[in-house]
Write an enzyme that holds these catalytic residues in place. Sequence first.
Site, PDB file in Angstrom:
ATOM      1  N   ARG A  98       0.810  -1.238   0.000  1.00  0.00           N
ATOM      2  CA  ARG A  98       0.000   0.000   0.000  1.00  0.00           C
ATOM      3  C   ARG A  98       0.834   1.275   0.000  1.00  0.00           C
ATOM      4  NH1 ARG A  98      -4.000  -2.049   4.612  1.00  0.00           N
ATOM      5  NH2 ARG A  98      -5.268  -3.471   3.361  1.00  0.00           N
ATOM      6  N   CYS A 127      -9.879  -1.250   5.238  1.00  0.00           N
ATOM      7  CA  CYS A 127     -11.333  -0.993   5.265  1.00  0.00           C
ATOM      8  C   CYS A 127     -11.708   0.309   5.982  1.00  0.00           C
ATOM      9  CB  CYS A 127     -12.051  -2.177   5.919  1.00  0.00           C
ATOM     10  SG  CYS A 127     -11.212  -2.834   7.368  1.00  0.00           S
ATOM     11  N   GLY A 158     -13.852  -7.966  10.396  1.00  0.00           N
ATOM     12  CA  GLY A 158     -12.553  -7.431   9.974  1.00  0.00           C
ATOM     13  C   GLY A 158     -11.419  -8.388  10.313  1.00  0.00           C
ATOM     14  N   HIS A 241     -18.206  -1.472   9.717  1.00  0.00           N
ATOM     15  CA  HIS A 241     -17.444  -0.628  10.632  1.00  0.00           C
ATOM     16  C   HIS A 241     -18.138   0.734  10.742  1.00  0.00           C
ATOM     17  CE1 HIS A 241     -14.462  -3.661  10.536  1.00  0.00           C
ATOM     18  NE2 HIS A 241     -13.468  -3.052   9.911  1.00  0.00           N
ATOM     19  N   ASN A 314     -17.644  -3.446   5.898  1.00  0.00           N
ATOM     20  CA  ASN A 314     -16.192  -3.579   5.768  1.00  0.00           C
ATOM     21  C   ASN A 314     -15.775  -4.675   4.793  1.00  0.00           C
ATOM     22  OD1 ASN A 314     -17.376  -5.033   8.116  1.00  0.00           O
ATOM     23  ND2 ASN A 314     -15.372  -6.016   8.190  1.00  0.00           N
TER      24      ASN A 314
HETATM   25  O1  3JN Z   1      -9.436  -5.654  11.680  1.00  0.00           O
HETATM   26  C1  3JN Z   1     -10.045  -5.065  10.789  1.00  0.00           C
HETATM   27  O2  3JN Z   1     -11.187  -4.617  10.953  1.00  0.00           O
HETATM   28  C2  3JN Z   1      -9.386  -4.852   9.492  1.00  0.00           C
HETATM   29  C3  3JN Z   1      -8.170  -5.684   9.358  1.00  0.00           C
HETATM   30  C4  3JN Z   1      -7.368  -5.607   8.338  1.00  0.00           C
HETATM   31  C5  3JN Z   1      -6.152  -6.413   8.255  1.00  0.00           C
HETATM   32  C6  3JN Z   1      -5.992  -7.523   9.076  1.00  0.00           C
HETATM   33  C7  3JN Z   1      -4.821  -8.256   9.039  1.00  0.00           C
HETATM   34  C8  3JN Z   1      -3.811  -7.925   8.174  1.00  0.00           C
HETATM   35  C9  3JN Z   1      -5.142  -6.078   7.339  1.00  0.00           C
HETATM   36  C10 3JN Z   1      -5.343  -4.921   6.421  1.00  0.00           C
HETATM   37  O3  3JN Z   1      -6.156  -5.022   5.485  1.00  0.00           O
HETATM   38  O4  3JN Z   1      -4.704  -3.899   6.609  1.00  0.00           O
HETATM   39  C11 3JN Z   1      -3.968  -6.839   7.329  1.00  0.00           C
HETATM   40  C12 3JN Z   1      -2.837  -6.476   6.442  1.00  0.00           C
HETATM   41  O5  3JN Z   1      -2.915  -6.705   5.242  1.00  0.00           O
HETATM   42  O6  3JN Z   1      -1.843  -5.969   6.959  1.00  0.00           O
END
Ligand code: 3JN
Length: 338
Positions: A98, A127, A158, A241, A314
């Site tokens: 990202r 998200c 999530g 969310h 989400n």
């Molecule tokens: O916890 C949530 O509501 C969103 C979680 C996102 C997430 C969980 C584990 C690893 C991510 C993310 O999308 O940023 C990741 C990650 O890719 O680092």
Amino acid sequence: MKSVAVVGASGAVGDVMIRMLQERKFPVGAIKFLASERSTGKSVTFAGESFSIEPLSPRAFEGVDLVLSSTPASVSKQYSPIAARAGAVVVDNSSAFRMDPDVPLVVPEVNPHDVAKHKGIIANPNCSTIQMVVALKPLHDAFRVRRVVVSTYQSVSGAGQKGLYELQMQTLAYVTGQPSPEPVKFAHPIAFNCVPQIDEFLANGYTKEEMKMVNETRKIMGDDAIDVCPTCVRVPVLYSHSESILVETEGPITPEAAREAWSHAPGLVVVDDPQACQYPLPASAADRDEVFVGRIRQDLNRPNALLFWCVSDNLRKGAATNAVQIAEELLKLDPVGA
Ligand code: 3JN
């Protein structure tokens, strides 16, 4: 028509990605479903046909045009560059790329044109960031956003299928008078609780989830002068969310002017009739693609600050829908190949 691979097909986001490709009638030619060894052999139904999930391997990307990937960041770091080298465009839902300057980070309502800058990988934001920037972008265009104070109320989905299961099992144990199962995905029991920790803590006292909101917002909005002050909280909600947002702008802003800016905003719906108890709710936003805003009110002391409440699903807009929308933007760039 595109040859598509869905990576992480057995996960909570992968499952919704598969549904969104069908619901949005994405022009799929061939399709395959990939996942870690643990999930291979499981089956997936797509367009009325049953497919076996295949193991993720470097060879699996041969002949694939589009990869929709939802895996842990470590898996994406390994496989996304392989898929890109094999000629595919990867839309990656993890945090792996990202903040890479060579990788566009895209929310189609905000920065659709960044899609064209890709070199084989496009990142799907976190998200909590996605729904916030959909709401902030029209305000930024009209009033120039300078500072955002946000507290999130994030659903257990999530944290994937295991997050959903953990809330359901702890709730079941509670209502049937059984001892509560030990937390696994969350640091504390999540049933009948709120946990002000999502992901790991960093040395600065913020969590990784919070710093994603800070850094990703600046990159998507293309403005490093936007300050984000986040607190991310896990709440015992299954889907969607919610976010309480205070936004400070360069010049004066009013609820009426914000409503006017939001009235033309793509993908955003204002639900704001407090006298009739009408405001966005996670239960109403679940299974929808829009971002909902309400509880719009002026800061009591500042003419250049506004408060509002922002809710979105989400797994859909926060993940799968946004990824498929990015793929749709790619199609616009390459209509002949489509
Ligand atoms: O916890 C949530 O509501 C969103 C979680 C996102 C997430 C969980 C584990 C690893 C991510 C993310 O999308 O940023 C990741 C990650 O890719 O680092």
